[in-house]
Every structure is written in structure tokens, then in C-alpha cells.
Scaffold this motif. Structure first.
Motif, mmCIF file in Angstrom:
data_model
loop_
_atom_site.group_PDB
_atom_site.id
_atom_site.type_symbol
_atom_site.label_atom_id
_atom_site.label_comp_id
_atom_site.label_asym_id
_atom_site.label_seq_id
_atom_site.Cartn_x
_atom_site.Cartn_y
_atom_site.Cartn_z
ATOM 1 N N PRO A 9 -50.841 16.733 37.639
ATOM 2 C CA PRO A 9 -50.297 15.398 37.383
ATOM 3 C C PRO A 9 -48.865 15.538 36.855
ATOM 4 C CG PRO A 9 -51.986 15.973 35.763
ATOM 5 C CD PRO A 9 -51.930 17.084 36.740
ATOM 6 N N GLU A 12 -45.994 9.656 35.742
ATOM 7 C CA GLU A 12 -47.041 8.627 35.655
ATOM 8 C C GLU A 12 -48.097 8.769 36.740
ATOM 9 O OE1 GLU A 12 -47.078 6.373 33.095
ATOM 10 O OE2 GLU A 12 -45.350 7.513 32.376
ATOM 11 N N THR A 14 -51.266 10.658 38.775
ATOM 12 C CA THR A 14 -52.392 11.572 38.631
ATOM 13 C C THR A 14 -52.274 12.678 39.689
ATOM 14 O OG1 THR A 14 -53.814 10.401 40.207
ATOM 15 C CG2 THR A 14 -53.891 9.665 37.884
ATOM 16 N N SER A 15 -53.066 13.698 39.533
ATOM 17 C CA SER A 15 -53.116 14.774 40.514
ATOM 18 C C SER A 15 -53.495 14.212 41.886
ATOM 19 C CB SER A 15 -54.125 15.831 40.056
ATOM 20 O OG SER A 15 -54.295 16.832 41.015
ATOM 21 N N GLU A 16 -54.479 13.328 41.924
ATOM 22 C CA GLU A 16 -54.915 12.728 43.190
ATOM 23 C C GLU A 16 -53.794 11.914 43.834
ATOM 24 O OE1 GLU A 16 -58.509 9.972 45.025
ATOM 25 O OE2 GLU A 16 -58.158 9.939 42.866
ATOM 26 N N GLN A 17 -53.106 11.095 43.056
ATOM 27 C CA GLN A 17 -52.029 10.277 43.604
ATOM 28 C C GLN A 17 -50.918 11.150 44.185
ATOM 29 O OE1 GLN A 17 -51.343 8.128 39.938
ATOM 30 N NE2 GLN A 17 -52.208 6.235 40.795
ATOM 31 N N GLU A 56 -64.590 16.246 30.744
ATOM 32 C CA GLU A 56 -63.249 15.686 30.553
ATOM 33 C C GLU A 56 -62.354 16.545 29.669
ATOM 34 O OE1 GLU A 56 -63.099 11.520 29.567
ATOM 35 O OE2 GLU A 56 -64.745 11.067 30.922
ATOM 36 N N GLY A 62 -60.196 16.330 36.860
ATOM 37 C CA GLY A 62 -59.268 15.403 37.510
ATOM 38 C C GLY A 62 -58.236 16.056 38.414
#
Length: 149
Positions: A9, A12, A14-17, A56, A62
Motif C-alpha cells: 500500500p 491513500e 491499498t495494496s489491492e487498489q 489483521e 491485506g
């Protein structure tokens, strides 16, 4: 050969975004939105996968990784715009981002090898590394000896 890039990440995002964004922006180098047929369904060059960690507090929770082919040839459309791709790499020094943009823009053959544009801040990993770090968990009761590769 399949390789992986673990996408951290940043800012702003995330790793996925970031993983999805990078793959989509790489696709836009070849097929900018304004030249695509409205019926085109492809939007990404590479796929991505989540780390299965559910704790988490784990550093892997994530995280997403791009599944990449370092030898994949990306064709350069003359009307491409690299701003979106470069914006996804705020951790890469400005000078290096400028060099990446110049390299892609001056591609004499109209294409480039994906492995030649990976930023210095990215870590390319092989399947053995990913397996050893829990990216491919083995289900309980599964006999690993029966796997054929």
C-alpha cells in the motif's frame, strides 16, 4: 515463467487498489480509453491475487501480488498517457519515474518488455518464494505428493 510482484500500500491506496491500478494502466499504454471499441471487455494486462492471511496484525494481511510475465511485450500506442501509471508509484524517486516515462515513450520498436520497466522499489518473486511465504496455502488433508507440475 510466472513471477510475482508484491504490491505494498502507498499513500491513500491499498495494496489491492494499486495492483489493479498498475495492471489497468499498463493496459492503457497499448489501448488508451479513447481508442477502444465500446465492446472491449479487457482492461488489465496481469492478474492479481490476495495473500490468504486473515490475522489483521500480520504484515501480510491485506497484501496483493501481481502475477507477471517478465518477457511480456507491451505495445505502445502513440497516444498513450503515462500519468496514471506513474502516479501509482509515489515511492519511486522522481528521476527514476522520468527515466521510465522516457524509456516507454522512446521505444524504437513500438513495444517494450515488461521486465525492463519494473521500478527499483519493486521486488520480483518466484513461485518458490511465494509458497514459502504462505501465498499458496495447502488445505488440511491435501496430499501435496500428488501434485504434478
Amino acid at each position: 515463467m510466472q513471477n510475482f510482484i508484491i504490491v505494498l500500500p502507498e499513500a491513500e491506496l491499498t495494496s489491492e487498489q494499486r495492483a489493479k491500478g498498475i495492471s489497468e494502466e499498463l493496459f492503457k499504454i497499448s489501448r488508451p480509453p479513447h481508442v477502444r471499441n465500446p465492446r472491449d471487455v479487457s482492461r488489465y494486462v496481469f492478474g492479481w491475487m490476495p495473500h490468504p492471511e486473515t490475522d489483521e496484525t500480520s504484515s501480510n494481511f491485506g497484501l496483493f501480488a501481481l502475477t507477471v510475465d517478465l518477457d511480456y511485450q507491451i505495445y505502445v500506442h502513440p497516444e498513450n498517457n503515462l500519468d496514471g501509471l506513474l502516479a501509482l508509484f509515489p515511492e519511486v524517486p522522481e528521476e527514476e519515474r522520468a527515466q521510465l516515462a522516457a524509456y516507454i515513450g522512446s521505444s524504437a520498436t513500438g513495444r517494450f518488455r515488461f521486465g525492463d520497466i519494473i521500478p527499483s522499489t519493486a521486488n520480483v518473486r518466484d513461485k518458490a518464494y511465494m509458497e514459502a511465504n504462505g501465498w499458496f496455502p495447502v488445505e488440511e488433508g491435501f496430499d501435496q505428493s500428488e501434485v504434478v507440475e
